[in-house]
Structures are given as C-alpha cells and as structure tokens.
Design a protein around this motif. Structure first.
Motif, PDB file in Angstrom:
ATOM      1  N   PRO A   1       0.664  -1.212   0.038  1.00  0.00           N
ATOM      2  CA  PRO A   1       0.002  -0.116  -0.006  1.00  0.00           C
ATOM      3  C   PRO A   1       0.947   1.259   0.038  1.00  0.00           C
ATOM      4  N   PRO A   2       0.303   2.304  -0.703  1.00  0.00           N
ATOM      5  CA  PRO A   2       1.147   3.469  -0.686  1.00  0.00           C
ATOM      6  C   PRO A   2       1.572   4.021   0.839  1.00  0.00           C
ATOM      7  N   VAL A   3       2.737   4.767   0.956  1.00  0.00           N
ATOM      8  CA  VAL A   3       3.283   5.233   2.118  1.00  0.00           C
ATOM      9  C   VAL A   3       3.286   6.735   2.170  1.00  0.00           C
ATOM     10  N   GLU A   4       2.881   7.160   3.073  1.00  0.00           N
ATOM     11  CA  GLU A   4       2.900   8.775   3.404  1.00  0.00           C
ATOM     12  C   GLU A   4       4.436   8.866   3.138  1.00  0.00           C
ATOM     13  N   GLU A   5       4.712   9.967   2.116  1.00  0.00           N
ATOM     14  CA  GLU A   5       6.081  10.476   1.875  1.00  0.00           C
ATOM     15  C   GLU A   5       6.299  11.964   2.739  1.00  0.00           C
ATOM     16  N   VAL A   6       7.364  11.750   3.407  1.00  0.00           N
ATOM     17  CA  VAL A   6       7.742  13.173   3.860  1.00  0.00           C
ATOM     18  C   VAL A   6       8.841  13.913   3.398  1.00  0.00           C
ATOM     19  N   ASP A   7       8.583  14.941   2.841  1.00  0.00           N
ATOM     20  CA  ASP A   7      10.057  15.632   2.188  1.00  0.00           C
ATOM     21  C   ASP A   7       9.577  17.259   2.018  1.00  0.00           C
ATOM     22  N   VAL A   8      10.628  17.778   2.998  1.00  0.00           N
ATOM     23  CA  VAL A   8      10.595  19.232   2.780  1.00  0.00           C
ATOM     24  C   VAL A   8      11.969  19.714   1.947  1.00  0.00           C
ATOM     25  N   GLU A   9      11.975  20.621   1.403  1.00  0.00           N
ATOM     26  CA  GLU A   9      12.937  21.247   0.311  1.00  0.00           C
ATOM     27  C   GLU A   9      13.463  22.452   0.841  1.00  0.00           C
ATOM     28  N   LEU A  10      14.565  22.953   0.996  1.00  0.00           N
ATOM     29  CA  LEU A  10      15.106  24.171   1.146  1.00  0.00           C
ATOM     30  C   LEU A  10      15.379  24.810  -0.217  1.00  0.00           C
TER      31      LEU A  10
ATOM     32  N   PHE B   1       8.370  26.225  11.615  1.00  0.00           N
ATOM     33  CA  PHE B   1       7.498  26.410  10.818  1.00  0.00           C
ATOM     34  C   PHE B   1       6.174  25.227  11.210  1.00  0.00           C
ATOM     35  N   ALA B   2       5.010  25.560  11.144  1.00  0.00           N
ATOM     36  CA  ALA B   2       3.982  24.778  11.595  1.00  0.00           C
ATOM     37  C   ALA B   2       2.840  24.324  10.575  1.00  0.00           C
ATOM     38  N   ASP B   3       2.713  23.128  10.300  1.00  0.00           N
ATOM     39  CA  ASP B   3       1.431  22.643   9.499  1.00  0.00           C
ATOM     40  C   ASP B   3       1.622  23.362   8.098  1.00  0.00           C
ATOM     41  N   LEU B   4       2.639  23.196   7.654  1.00  0.00           N
ATOM     42  CA  LEU B   4       3.015  23.641   5.995  1.00  0.00           C
ATOM     43  C   LEU B   4       2.298  22.430   5.353  1.00  0.00           C
ATOM     44  N   PRO B   5       1.128  23.130   4.441  1.00  0.00           N
ATOM     45  CA  PRO B   5       0.382  22.079   3.510  1.00  0.00           C
ATOM     46  C   PRO B   5       1.401  21.653   2.209  1.00  0.00           C
ATOM     47  N   ALA B   6       0.832  20.494   1.954  1.00  0.00           N
ATOM     48  CA  ALA B   6       1.562  19.854   0.828  1.00  0.00           C
ATOM     49  C   ALA B   6       1.578  20.743  -0.491  1.00  0.00           C
ATOM     50  N   ALA B   7       2.756  20.936  -1.028  1.00  0.00           N
ATOM     51  CA  ALA B   7       2.994  21.650  -2.500  1.00  0.00           C
ATOM     52  C   ALA B   7       3.067  23.222  -2.057  1.00  0.00           C
ATOM     53  N   GLU B   8       3.241  23.524  -0.640  1.00  0.00           N
ATOM     54  CA  GLU B   8       3.131  24.764  -0.501  1.00  0.00           C
ATOM     55  C   GLU B   8       4.609  25.178   0.104  1.00  0.00           C
ATOM     56  N   THR B   9       4.861  26.586   0.167  1.00  0.00           N
ATOM     57  CA  THR B   9       6.082  27.081   0.662  1.00  0.00           C
ATOM     58  C   THR B   9       5.964  28.002   2.028  1.00  0.00           C
ATOM     59  N   THR B  10       6.736  28.354   2.386  1.00  0.00           N
ATOM     60  CA  THR B  10       6.749  29.375   3.673  1.00  0.00           C
ATOM     61  C   THR B  10       8.321  29.813   3.520  1.00  0.00           C
ATOM     62  N   THR B  11       8.198  31.287   3.885  1.00  0.00           N
ATOM     63  CA  THR B  11       9.694  31.835   4.111  1.00  0.00           C
ATOM     64  C   THR B  11      10.082  32.426   5.715  1.00  0.00           C
ATOM     65  N   LEU B  12      11.016  32.068   6.071  1.00  0.00           N
ATOM     66  CA  LEU B  12      11.422  32.408   7.374  1.00  0.00           C
ATOM     67  C   LEU B  12      12.583  33.284   7.211  1.00  0.00           C
ATOM     68  N   VAL B  13      12.418  34.550   7.895  1.00  0.00           N
ATOM     69  CA  VAL B  13      13.520  35.680   7.930  1.00  0.00           C
ATOM     70  C   VAL B  13      14.166  35.676   9.230  1.00  0.00           C
TER      71      VAL B  13
ATOM     72  N   ALA C   1      15.087  32.158   4.287  1.00  0.00           N
ATOM     73  CA  ALA C   1      15.054  30.925   4.039  1.00  0.00           C
ATOM     74  C   ALA C   1      13.778  30.236   3.349  1.00  0.00           C
ATOM     75  N   THR C   2      13.757  29.634   2.017  1.00  0.00           N
ATOM     76  CA  THR C   2      12.256  29.419   1.916  1.00  0.00           C
ATOM     77  C   THR C   2      12.096  27.839   1.828  1.00  0.00           C
ATOM     78  N   VAL C   3      10.967  27.263   2.397  1.00  0.00           N
ATOM     79  CA  VAL C   3      10.934  25.809   2.565  1.00  0.00           C
ATOM     80  C   VAL C   3       9.712  25.441   1.623  1.00  0.00           C
ATOM     81  N   LYS C   4       9.996  24.337   0.979  1.00  0.00           N
ATOM     82  CA  LYS C   4       8.637  23.777   0.352  1.00  0.00           C
ATOM     83  C   LYS C   4       8.363  22.524   0.850  1.00  0.00           C
ATOM     84  N   ASN C   5       7.105  21.914   1.053  1.00  0.00           N
ATOM     85  CA  ASN C   5       6.659  20.806   1.296  1.00  0.00           C
ATOM     86  C   ASN C   5       6.473  19.866   0.110  1.00  0.00           C
ATOM     87  N   ASN C   6       7.611  19.133  -0.219  1.00  0.00           N
ATOM     88  CA  ASN C   6       7.279  18.210  -1.396  1.00  0.00           C
ATOM     89  C   ASN C   6       6.344  16.940  -1.044  1.00  0.00           C
TER      90      ASN C   6
END
Length: 131
Positions: free
Chosen positions: A17-26, A78-90, A45-50
C-alpha cells in the motif's frame, strides 16, 4: 427485524500500500551580497513541502566567517505547512564591528522528522561585510 453485518477486507496484490512521503526542500537561501559593519543582515530561507501531508519542523541557520568565528545556529519553526506549499522564514543578524572587512558563509538546513529525501534540505549563501 433484520440485522445486517458487513465487513470490508482489503487485500493488496503485488505492490505494498502507498506510504505517506515526508519531504521538505530548502528551495532558496537569500542573503545580501554586501553590507556595512554594524548593519542588520536579513537572511531569508524558503521551505517547500514536497510531501503528501502537512508538516512541521525547523530551519537552522549558521554562519562561519573567514576568520573562523561561528554564528548560531539560529533556529525558527514552521507549523502545519500544507503539501505543495512554501513558507519563508527571515533571520536577522547584526554585522559585528571588526576593524577589517570579513565574509560570512551562511548554511541553512530544514529539519523535519522522518524526511525521506534529506539531500535537498540544505542551501548556502554568503555576505561580505565591509567598512
């Protein structure tokens, strides 16, 4: 009176069965190329939830000067970053007032639990501090 009972049984043939993938990218680390002694340096620094589900984690920013001095790590969350979204921390840092110019080599790393693709979690930038 009738009583009905139903049970659903799923069986997988072949693949698991498919496994949940956890991947963030700077995706980027932006710092000013040149600042003056005593200036405030803003590093973004910009982080994306892949991955496939929302994630929470931190970004750790560290710096090393050409003199060998270290800065940080400075950590932001950062908290609860949705899938395919980005956030920028300064991040902010005040350029120390040395008597001679120097360079800061910045490294930022995104940290989340169970990241399945860790090779894309780090980025670098540099800032020259002049008089």
């Amino acid at each position: 009176t009738f009583l009905y009972n139903a049970q659903l049984i799923l069986e997988y043939e072949g693949e698991e069965p498919p496994v949940e993938e956890v991947d963030v990218e700077l995706t980027s680390l932006l710092a000013p190329a040149i600042v003056n002694l005593g200036d405030t340096i803003f590093v973004a620094a910009t982080v994306k939830n892949n991955g496939s589900e929302p994630v929470s984690g931190t970004v750790e920013l560290s710096g090393v000067t050409n003199r060998g001095d270290t800065i940080g790590p400075i950590v932001q969350s950062f908290a609860d970053l949705p899938a395919a979204e980005t956030t920028t921390l300064v991040f902010t840092y005040v350029a120390d007032a040395y008597t001679k110019p120097y360079k800061i080599n910045w490294t930022a790393t995104a940290v989340v639990e169970d990241d399945t693709v860790p090779f894309n979690d780090t980025d670098t930038a540099s800032t020259k501090v002049k008089r």
